[in-house]
Design a protein around this motif. Structure first.
Motif, short mmCIF file in Angstrom:
data_model
loop_
_atom_site.label_atom_id
_atom_site.label_comp_id
_atom_site.label_asym_id
_atom_site.label_seq_id
_atom_site.Cartn_x
_atom_site.Cartn_y
_atom_site.Cartn_z
N SER A 87 0.96 -1.16 -0.04
CA SER A 87 0.00 0.05 0.09
C SER A 87 0.79 1.07 0.14
O SER A 87 0.83 2.21 -0.62
CB SER A 87 -0.81 -0.05 1.10
N ILE A 88 1.97 1.24 0.83
CA ILE A 88 2.93 2.69 0.83
C ILE A 88 3.50 2.74 -0.44
O ILE A 88 3.37 3.71 -1.14
CB ILE A 88 4.03 2.24 1.83
N VAL A 89 3.77 1.68 -1.24
CA VAL A 89 4.54 1.72 -2.37
C VAL A 89 3.70 2.22 -3.55
O VAL A 89 4.14 2.94 -4.29
CB VAL A 89 5.04 0.12 -2.75
N ILE A 90 2.50 1.49 -3.49
CA ILE A 90 1.57 1.90 -4.55
C ILE A 90 1.08 3.47 -4.30
O ILE A 90 1.06 4.21 -5.54
CB ILE A 90 0.19 1.23 -4.44
N VAL A 91 0.95 4.11 -2.92
CA VAL A 91 0.82 5.32 -2.85
C VAL A 91 2.02 6.52 -3.42
O VAL A 91 1.98 7.48 -4.09
CB VAL A 91 0.73 5.42 -1.27
N MET A 147 10.59 4.70 3.98
CA MET A 147 9.19 5.24 3.19
C MET A 147 8.56 6.32 3.86
O MET A 147 7.81 7.24 3.17
CB MET A 147 8.35 3.96 2.86
N ILE A 148 8.32 6.19 5.23
CA ILE A 148 7.73 7.24 5.88
C ILE A 148 8.33 8.26 5.95
O ILE A 148 7.77 9.47 5.79
CB ILE A 148 7.40 6.67 7.34
N PHE A 149 9.62 8.37 5.93
CA PHE A 149 10.49 9.76 5.80
C PHE A 149 10.27 10.26 4.44
O PHE A 149 9.86 11.50 4.19
CB PHE A 149 11.90 9.42 5.93
#
Length: 207
Positions: A87-91, A147-149
Motif C-alpha cells: 500500500s505504501i509503495v502504490i501510494v 518510506m515514511i520519511f
C-alpha cells in the motif's frame, strides 16, 4: 486427512492472542491509510501508517514475552507486513508518477508478488511459509523508516511546508536504493529454506 487440511487445522490452534489481534488491527489500518492519502489528508495518513508499524513492534514483543507465539501469528505478521508495504509503495508510485524513481518503487511490488507466490506454493503442498529471518526483519524496518520519511519530507511531502525542508531528489534515490538492496538481500535469504522444504517434500513423496 490431507496435508493441506491438517496444516490448516494446526494453523488456527491457539490463535486468539493479543499479538494476532494487533496484526489484524494493522491489516485493517492499511485501507484507512490509503483512503486518507488519496483524499489529501496526508499527515493523518502518515500518522495512521506509523501507528500500524508501531503495532508491528509491540505484537512481536508481547508474543515473545508472554509466550503467545502461534502458527497463525507467524502467518498474519508477514501478511500484514506485505500488505502495508504494498500500500505504501502504490501510494508512492502515484505520488512520484512523473519521476523515474517510480520504477525503483515497483521493485518492491515485484518482490512481494514473488513472496506471495512462493508462500502459496508451500501452503498448497501442505508446508509452512518460510518465516522471516534476520534480513527480513532488517529489510522491513529499513523500508518503513525510509518510506515514511519520504512520504513526510520527499517531493511534495506532508511536512515540507511545515518544516521548510524538502528531501533532495538525489537523497531520495539513495535512501530508496538502500531499502531496495536490503529487500533484495531479504528475498535471497528466503531461497535456501524454500528450496530445502521443496526438496524434503519431494523426497518424502518418492519414498
Amino acid at each position: 486427512m490431507s496435508d493441506f487440511k491438517s496444516n490448516l487445522k494446526d494453523l488456527f490452534k491457539g490463535c486468539i492472542t493479543v499479538p494476532n489481534l494487533l496484526s489484524v488491527i494493522r491489516i485493517l489500518l492499511i485501507p484507512v491509510f490509503a483512503v486518507l492519502f488519496l483524499k489529501g489528508h496526508v499527515i493523518w495518513a502518515i500518522i495512521v501508517i506509523a501507528a500500524a508499524e508501531i503495532t508491528d513492534l509491540f505484537d512481536g514483543i508481547i508474543a515473545r514475552k508472554f509466550n503467545q507465539v502461534s502458527a497463525l501469528g507467524k502467518l498474519l505478521d508477514p501478511i500484514a507486513d506485505k500488505l502495508s508495504q504494498i500500500s505504501i509503495v502504490i501510494v508512492l508510485i502515484i505520488k512520484y508518477w512523473d519521476n523515474a524513481i517510480k520504477y525503483l518503487f515497483m521493485f518492491f511490488i515485484i518482490k512481494e508478488i514473488l513472496m506471495l507466490i512462493g508462500g502459496a506454493v508451500l501452503i498448497s503442498k501442505g508446508l509452512r511459509p518460510v518465516a522471516a529471518e534476520m534480513w527480513g526483519k532488517v529489510a522491513t524496518t529499513v523500508f518503513c523508516i525510509v518510506m515514511i520519511f519520504v512520504l513526510a519530507f520527499g517531493e511534495g511531502g506532508a511536512l515540507c511546508e511545515v518544516t521548510g525542508f524538502t528531501l533532495p531528489n538525489a537523497v531520495t534515490w539513495v535512501l530508496v536504493s538502500i531499502s531496495a538492496i536490503c529487500t533484495l538481500a531479504s528475498l535471497l535469504g528466503y531461497l535456501p529454506e524454500f528450496i530445502k522444504q521443496m526438496k524434503e517434500k519431494n523426497q518424502n513423496k518418492n519414498k
